[in-house]
Write a protein that holds these residues in place. Structure first.
Motif, mmCIF file in Angstrom:
data_model
loop_
_atom_site.group_PDB
_atom_site.id
_atom_site.type_symbol
_atom_site.label_atom_id
_atom_site.label_comp_id
_atom_site.label_asym_id
_atom_site.label_seq_id
_atom_site.Cartn_x
_atom_site.Cartn_y
_atom_site.Cartn_z
ATOM 1 N N SER A 37 -10.465 36.530 -23.049
ATOM 2 C CA SER A 37 -10.460 35.561 -24.160
ATOM 3 C C SER A 37 -10.660 34.142 -23.644
ATOM 4 O O SER A 37 -11.306 33.314 -24.302
ATOM 5 C CB SER A 37 -9.148 35.652 -24.943
ATOM 6 N N ILE A 38 -10.093 33.847 -22.462
ATOM 7 C CA ILE A 38 -10.317 32.522 -21.859
ATOM 8 C C ILE A 38 -11.807 32.341 -21.594
ATOM 9 O O ILE A 38 -12.407 31.326 -21.986
ATOM 10 C CB ILE A 38 -9.520 32.361 -20.535
ATOM 11 N N THR A 42 -14.445 29.753 -23.843
ATOM 12 C CA THR A 42 -14.868 28.537 -23.140
ATOM 13 C C THR A 42 -16.337 28.642 -22.712
ATOM 14 O O THR A 42 -16.738 28.115 -21.684
ATOM 15 C CB THR A 42 -13.979 28.272 -21.900
ATOM 16 N N THR A 137 -6.806 25.732 -26.370
ATOM 17 C CA THR A 137 -5.858 26.857 -26.359
ATOM 18 C C THR A 137 -5.857 27.556 -27.722
ATOM 19 O O THR A 137 -5.669 28.770 -27.798
ATOM 20 C CB THR A 137 -4.425 26.399 -25.993
ATOM 21 N N ILE A 140 -8.796 29.897 -27.643
ATOM 22 C CA ILE A 140 -8.477 31.072 -26.820
ATOM 23 C C ILE A 140 -7.607 32.037 -27.634
ATOM 24 O O ILE A 140 -7.846 33.243 -27.673
ATOM 25 C CB ILE A 140 -7.763 30.644 -25.516
#
Ligand code: G6P
Ligand code: ZN
Length: 540
Positions: A37-38, A42, A137, A140
């Motif tokens: 997911s990070i 991104t 965040t 994410i």
């Protein structure tokens, strides 16, 4: 290799990354879905360079192996990883900046205990070396709710004990000495010759690494490079469970250090750092330095260190931190910014050159050399100041109070309260705020009362509801907020402050000096009566 998966509950990063019980992170696919997911949130990992490392707690190395294989499968170009996957948080921040990396994944739950039955954490930092801002965040987190696949290379483990270059599926892996680049940065900022000479003259110190990540850093810098006596750094081996310690450098958890510093054999300086190396505590012989005071002393004396010889562009503190540094800033003629609690709020001020030094009451201080608070940096700045001034910690602190007056300060924590009870305490006081100015509360007259809101001067974003503050006409202050880092129920933090200009009244016992402010706080908020607690769980 593509693996299908389903979203996992509760992958919402808090103040400082995602923190969960270690076993949760070890459950099937949990770490993988968060890391994917990070990458996904991104812009993907393709062609990117990352820094990876953590504080050495249980699961640190296994998690690093997974992240390396996932970065490779997601097409990353290069990962820089500390030997044995060790990196302190400030060292990771520095490596991101030094290598112009696209970001970093830090494995840590900061000062929370480690082990199979304790805590683990994963935090993403951006290209400036700082913690991901809230918008990122949130993105994410949004991704974790819909994720249905992740990618991981079907490869053998990387040999993390061997410094040098390896590869997985075309991705370069640089296993580096976790300490070298960070130590070189510290040598640039501080006068190592002067500090070495002070140790050679017999200056004695005790640095308690609390079995966490700063052990190897402190040994290399203090003992090997600065010539402090062997054994200066204690609890220097990072252990998966921190030796059963609670690696939080405050008088409660670093009690062994406190006892020694107040005992007959006390060395000249005592210091401790936390699990991932971003917090610090300073104790002189027979004198404890409260973080807010310590930060003010650093700001007033930073110019004595080569890295800050040209002076400070400005300083910043979190709102609940005492105003001791404000007086220093006024004397220096520089700006003083007041932000909400959380290191991420300092990022824009540091990036834009509005602040050189930042500090918080929660045992954190740092500067624009990285984008995290930095425990060992603060200790080295103290050493540099001590070497230049050739005075004791006690003389420096007392001299500071004589010059600027003393902001008596204390934080009272009421932990693990039922959330509804804690929220009701704050809501009741919040509703009263508008009518408070002019009222007399337990002998003190209210000058101003508000719910702190912060408008970021760089990007214009506004953060509201950051803490209730009541300022009295004599300059005393009460602040009340809920902790944003707790894992069990809610924690009320009550911050008490009272300024004494001197020359009389500078050496009172702290809780005695604050008794009138505490009485006003209890009259205003009724924490004890509303929670049924006899008193706070922790006082710092
Ligand atoms: C972390 C953050 C700090 C913050 C501290 C306490 O260490 O990096 O910026 O001051 O937590 O936060 P809390 O919300 O629990 O008071
Ligand atoms: Zn930390």
């Amino acid at each position: 290799m593509r693996v299908t998966c389903s979203p996992k509950d509760g992958q919402k990063p808090g103040t400082s990354g995602l923190r969960k019980k270690t076993k949760v992170f070890m459950s099937e696919g949990y770490l993988e879905t968060f890391v994917q997911s990070i990458f996904d949130a991104t812009g993907g990992a393709k062609g990117k360079t990352y820094v990876v490392g953590g504080d050495g707690r249980y699961f640190n190395e296994r998690a690093a192996q997974v992240i390396l294989k996932m970065a490779a499968a997601n097409g990353a170009r290069r990962v820089i990883v500390g030997q044995y996957a060790l990196l302190s948080t400030p060292a990771a921040s520095h490596l991101i900046r030094l290598n112009h990396a696209d970001g970093g994944i830090i494995l840590s739950a900061s000062h929370n205990p480690g082990g199979l039955e304790a805590d683990f954490g994963v935090k993403f930092n951006t290209a400036n070396g700082g913690p991901a801002p809230e918008a990122m965040t949130e993105a994410i987190h949004a991704r974790t709710k819909v994720i249905d696949e992740y990618f991981i290379a079907d490869a053998a483990d990387v040999n993390l004990s061997r410094i040098g270059t390896q590869e997985i599926g075309g991705m370069e892996i640089s296993v580096i000495d976790p300490v070298a680049d960070y130590a070189a940065l510290m040598e640039n900022l501080f006068d190592f010759d002067a500090i070495r000479a002070m140790f050679a003259r017999g200056f004695r110190m005790r640095f308690d690494a609390m079995c966490a990540v700063t052990g190897p850093y402190a040994r290399e810098i203090l003992e090997n490079r600065l010539g402090a006596a062997p054994g200066t750094v204690v609890n220097a081996e990072p252990l998966p469970d921190f030796g059963g310690m609670h690696p939080d450098p405050n008088p409660t958890w670093a009690h062994d250090l406190m006892e020694r510093m107040f005992g007959p054999e006390a060395p000249d300086l005592g210091a401790a750092s936390d699990g991932d190396g971003d917090r610090h505590m300073i104790v002189g012989r027979g004198i404890y330095v409260a973080p807010s005071d310590g930060f003010a002393v650093l700001a007033a004396n930073a110019h004595l260190a080569p890295g800050y010889r040209d002076g400070l562009k400005g300083v910043a503190r979190s709102m609940p931190t005492s105003a001791a540094v404000d007086r220093v800033a006024a004397a220096l003629g520089i700006g003083c910014h007041e932000t909400p609690t959380g290191w991420k709020f300092f990022g824009n001020l540091l990036d834009s050159g509005r602040a050189t030094l930042c500090g918080e009451e929660s045992f954190g201080a740092g500067s624009d050399h990285v984008r995290e608070k930095d425990g060992l940096w603060a200790v080295l700045l103290w050493l540099n100041i001590l070497a230049e001034r050739t005075e004791s910690v006690s003389e420096i602190l007392n001299g500071h109070w004589r010059r600027f007056g003393r902001n008596y300060y204390s934080r009272h924590d009421y932990e693990a309260l039922p959330s509804d009870v804690a929220e009701a305490v704050l809501a009741t006081l919040r509703a009263k705020l508008p009518e408070l100015p002019g009222q007399e509360i337990a002998g003190l007259t209210v000058a101003a009362a508000d719910d702190f809101a912060y408008a970021d001067p760089v990007d214009g974003s506004v953060s509201r509801g950051q803490g209730l503050r009541i300022v009295f006409t004599d300059g005393s202050r009460v602040v009340l907020r809920l902790s944003g880092t707790g894992t069990e129920g809610a924690t009320i933090r009550l911050y008490l402050e009272r300024h004494v200009a001197g020359p009389d009244g500078l050496s009172e016992e702290v809780q005695t000096a604050l008794a009138p402010v505490l009485e006003a706080a209890e009259t205003l908020a009724g924490i004890r009566s509303r929670t049924g607690r006899a008193g706070p769980d922790v006082i710092t």
